[in-house]
Write a protein that holds these residues in place. Structure first.
Motif, PDB file in Angstrom:
ATOM      1  N   LYS A   1       0.847  -1.189   0.000  1.00 50.01           N
ATOM      2  CA  LYS A   1       0.000   0.000   0.000  1.00 50.01           C
ATOM      3  C   LYS A   1       0.885   1.242   0.000  1.00 50.01           C
ATOM      4  N   LEU A   2       0.664   2.125  -0.995  1.00 52.98           N
ATOM      5  CA  LEU A   2       1.445   3.356  -1.078  1.00 52.98           C
ATOM      6  C   LEU A   2       0.829   4.462  -0.238  1.00 52.98           C
ATOM      7  N   ASN A   3      -0.478   4.682  -0.457  1.00 58.49           N
ATOM      8  CA  ASN A   3      -1.187   5.703   0.308  1.00 58.49           C
ATOM      9  C   ASN A   3      -2.651   5.298   0.409  1.00 58.49           C
ATOM     10  N   GLU A   4      -3.521   6.228   0.732  1.00 58.81           N
ATOM     11  CA  GLU A   4      -4.908   5.908   1.056  1.00 58.81           C
ATOM     12  C   GLU A   4      -5.615   5.056  -0.013  1.00 58.81           C
ATOM     13  N   ASN A   5      -5.435   5.411  -1.275  1.00 52.25           N
ATOM     14  CA  ASN A   5      -6.153   4.688  -2.328  1.00 52.25           C
ATOM     15  C   ASN A   5      -5.237   4.253  -3.468  1.00 52.25           C
ATOM     16  N   GLU A   6      -3.985   4.018  -3.176  1.00 56.06           N
ATOM     17  CA  GLU A   6      -3.043   3.619  -4.220  1.00 56.06           C
ATOM     18  C   GLU A   6      -2.196   2.449  -3.739  1.00 56.06           C
ATOM     19  N   TYR A   7      -2.092   1.440  -4.620  1.00 51.58           N
ATOM     20  CA  TYR A   7      -1.377   0.228  -4.254  1.00 51.58           C
ATOM     21  C   TYR A   7      -0.417  -0.155  -5.375  1.00 51.58           C
ATOM     22  N   VAL A   8       0.566  -0.967  -5.038  1.00 51.34           N
ATOM     23  CA  VAL A   8       1.505  -1.474  -6.039  1.00 51.34           C
ATOM     24  C   VAL A   8       1.428  -2.995  -6.058  1.00 51.34           C
ATOM     25  N   ARG A   9       1.987  -3.565  -7.071  1.00 53.15           N
ATOM     26  CA  ARG A   9       1.998  -5.016  -7.177  1.00 53.15           C
ATOM     27  C   ARG A   9       2.908  -5.645  -6.118  1.00 53.15           C
ATOM     28  N   HIS A  10       2.521  -6.820  -5.669  1.00 53.70           N
ATOM     29  CA  HIS A  10       3.431  -7.638  -4.879  1.00 53.70           C
ATOM     30  C   HIS A  10       4.576  -8.039  -5.812  1.00 53.70           C
ATOM     31  N   PRO A  11       5.826  -8.021  -5.374  1.00 54.43           N
ATOM     32  CA  PRO A  11       6.953  -8.354  -6.260  1.00 54.43           C
ATOM     33  C   PRO A  11       6.796  -9.685  -6.987  1.00 54.43           C
ATOM     34  N   LEU A  12       6.239 -10.681  -6.319  1.00 57.54           N
ATOM     35  CA  LEU A  12       6.097 -11.994  -6.957  1.00 57.54           C
ATOM     36  C   LEU A  12       5.031 -12.001  -8.049  1.00 57.54           C
ATOM     37  N   THR A  13       4.170 -10.990  -8.069  1.00 60.43           N
ATOM     38  CA  THR A  13       3.150 -10.904  -9.113  1.00 60.43           C
ATOM     39  C   THR A  13       3.793 -10.770 -10.491  1.00 60.43           C
ATOM     40  N   PHE A  14       4.933 -10.074 -10.547  1.00 59.49           N
ATOM     41  CA  PHE A  14       5.623  -9.913 -11.827  1.00 59.49           C
ATOM     42  C   PHE A  14       6.081 -11.271 -12.367  1.00 59.49           C
ATOM     43  N   LEU A  15       6.553 -12.132 -11.465  1.00 58.84           N
ATOM     44  CA  LEU A  15       6.976 -13.464 -11.881  1.00 58.84           C
ATOM     45  C   LEU A  15       5.775 -14.320 -12.273  1.00 58.84           C
ATOM     46  N   LEU A  16       4.673 -14.164 -11.536  1.00 59.85           N
ATOM     47  CA  LEU A  16       3.450 -14.899 -11.858  1.00 59.85           C
ATOM     48  C   LEU A  16       2.948 -14.521 -13.252  1.00 59.85           C
ATOM     49  N   GLU A  17       2.961 -13.238 -13.547  1.00 58.04           N
ATOM     50  CA  GLU A  17       2.494 -12.760 -14.852  1.00 58.04           C
ATOM     51  C   GLU A  17       3.388 -13.280 -15.975  1.00 58.04           C
ATOM     52  N   ALA A  18       4.704 -13.250 -15.739  1.00 58.75           N
ATOM     53  CA  ALA A  18       5.641 -13.755 -16.744  1.00 58.75           C
ATOM     54  C   ALA A  18       5.426 -15.254 -16.958  1.00 58.75           C
ATOM     55  N   ALA A  19       5.204 -15.980 -15.874  1.00 64.45           N
ATOM     56  CA  ALA A  19       4.964 -17.426 -15.976  1.00 64.45           C
ATOM     57  C   ALA A  19       3.706 -17.708 -16.786  1.00 64.45           C
ATOM     58  N   ASP A  20       2.664 -16.915 -16.562  1.00 65.89           N
ATOM     59  CA  ASP A  20       1.421 -17.067 -17.333  1.00 65.89           C
ATOM     60  C   ASP A  20       1.674 -16.835 -18.813  1.00 65.89           C
ATOM     61  N   ASP A  21       2.385 -15.766 -19.124  1.00 66.52           N
ATOM     62  CA  ASP A  21       2.679 -15.444 -20.524  1.00 66.52           C
ATOM     63  C   ASP A  21       3.468 -16.572 -21.194  1.00 66.52           C
ATOM     64  N   ILE A  22       4.471 -17.071 -20.492  1.00 67.56           N
ATOM     65  CA  ILE A  22       5.314 -18.130 -21.044  1.00 67.56           C
ATOM     66  C   ILE A  22       4.504 -19.401 -21.262  1.00 67.56           C
ATOM     67  N   ALA A  23       3.719 -19.762 -20.259  1.00 75.50           N
ATOM     68  CA  ALA A  23       2.946 -21.005 -20.331  1.00 75.50           C
ATOM     69  C   ALA A  23       1.906 -20.958 -21.437  1.00 75.50           C
ATOM     70  N   TYR A  24       1.101 -19.889 -21.449  1.00 77.03           N
ATOM     71  CA  TYR A  24      -0.003 -19.826 -22.408  1.00 77.03           C
ATOM     72  C   TYR A  24       0.474 -19.600 -23.836  1.00 77.03           C
ATOM     73  N   SER A  25       1.500 -18.788 -24.022  1.00 78.56           N
ATOM     74  CA  SER A  25       1.949 -18.492 -25.384  1.00 78.56           C
ATOM     75  C   SER A  25       2.516 -19.733 -26.069  1.00 78.56           C
ATOM     76  N   THR A  26       3.085 -20.641 -25.296  1.00 78.83           N
ATOM     77  CA  THR A  26       3.647 -21.863 -25.884  1.00 78.83           C
ATOM     78  C   THR A  26       2.663 -23.034 -25.828  1.00 78.83           C
ATOM     79  N   ALA A  27       1.922 -23.154 -24.727  1.00 77.90           N
ATOM     80  CA  ALA A  27       0.997 -24.284 -24.569  1.00 77.90           C
ATOM     81  C   ALA A  27      -0.147 -24.217 -25.572  1.00 77.90           C
ATOM     82  N   ASP A  28      -0.660 -23.020 -25.839  1.00 78.57           N
ATOM     83  CA  ASP A  28      -1.755 -22.874 -26.806  1.00 78.57           C
ATOM     84  C   ASP A  28      -1.333 -23.369 -28.187  1.00 78.57           C
ATOM     85  N   ILE A  29      -0.104 -23.006 -28.577  1.00 77.72           N
ATOM     86  CA  ILE A  29       0.401 -23.412 -29.880  1.00 77.72           C
ATOM     87  C   ILE A  29       0.624 -24.922 -29.918  1.00 77.72           C
TER      88      ILE A  29
END
Length: 311
Positions: A65-93
């Protein structure tokens, strides 16, 4: 939905606050989505307005939480998003190739068409990956499909390895900004294989998702969702209110009876926080949306058939 799975909830999976925070890829309220923002955090909703207090508590606990109504991503979310991109972009094909949506020749042809002159002239990574695939000795006319599939899988596995390396490199490179909450891109946005990932996504859209069989499934799914939403929201509109001029129909009562008890209990708990009927109505509609969004495809289709009278 997170209310049903947060720690110390008797009905849910008892997920920790940290895990829920990681799963919220876009830490922004449904009322503040901005698809044109330079900050990817705002591109999609992460939580509904009625979940604001809960997400605020989660973010306060995990330090996102940055301030009253502003938040940032959890650091591990970036890895989760990258994992999703890697998995789906190759698995779909891979899955689509298994099912015969396209041939290897078609795949190579579309891939090459998505390269630009600089990619070829300077042998960028995306071009090198195509060369690697073309250099695999394949006799398109004589080799059976299963042998071509093995070679495609070998190539896709090589790409996955490169993607994972790129994601890890990007995380380390941007570590300080990520931990400070000032990194607003995706890990795969500016790496050697950014173009390769984009090409695979475009190929999936062109050769897979535009296929008539997929289109039919999407249209069918849209019809099922519309039917279920109409039925259950129509029934829930006058649920739990005192109105002498309106009586729930027998069908509405039966439909409400199909809603899980934990969803209805959660609605009653949330209702204590509000005083106006418009807020209660919002919570009731939210109850239905949560219920339907939590269904598996097969359950939603079966329920539709049962309620629609067709099997």
């Amino acid at each position: 939905m997170c209310k049903l799975h947060i720690v110390d909830n008797d009905y849910g999976m008892n997920l920790t606050k940290s895990l829920i925070n990681v799963l919220v890829k876009y830490p922004v309220c449904s009322l503040k989505v901005d698809e044109d923002s330079h900050n990817i955090f705002y591109h999609k909703l992460g939580f509904y307005d009625c979940d604001h207090d809960l997400f605020d508590n989660i973010s306060s606990t995990t330090g996102t939480k940055l301030n009253e109504n502003e938040y940032v991503r959890h650091p591990l979310t970036f890895l989760l998003e990258a994992a999703d991109d890697i998995a789906y972009s190759t698995a779909d094909i891979e899955d689509a190739f298994k099912k015969g949506f396209f041939t290897l020749e078609e795949f190579i042809s579309v891939y090459r068409s998505l390269l630009d002159e600089d990619d070829i002239k300077y042998k960028h990574k995306a071009f090198k990956m195509l060369e690697n695939l073309e250099n695999i000795k394949i006799d398109f006319k004589k080799e059976p499909h299963n042998e071509q599939l093995l070679k495609m899988q070998m190539w896709l596995n090589e790409i996955r390895q490169w993607f994972m390396y790129n994601a890890a490199y990007s995380f380390i490179k941007n570590y300080d900004d990520i931990m400070e909450g000032t990194y607003t891109q995706e890990l795969m946005d500016d790496v050697f294989h950014t173009k390769t990932l984009k090409i695979l996504k475009k190929i999936a859209k062109k050769l897979i998702f535009n296929d008539s069989s997929i289109t039919k499934i999407e249209i069918s799914g849209s019809g099922i969702l519309s039917f279920l939403l109409d039925k259950f929201i129509g029934a829930i509109i006058h649920y739990d209110i005192k109105d002498e001029n309106y009586t729930l129909s027998k069908e509405d009562i039966k439909l409400i009876g199909l809603l899980p008890d934990n969803y209805k209990e959660n609605y009653k708990m949330e209702k204590k926080k509000y005083t106006e009927e418009k807020d209660f109505l919002y919570l009731r509609i939210h109850l239905v949306v949560d219920y339907i969004s939590g269904m598996t495809d097969s359950y939603a289709r079966r329920l539709y058939q049962e309620l629609h009278g067709g099997y």
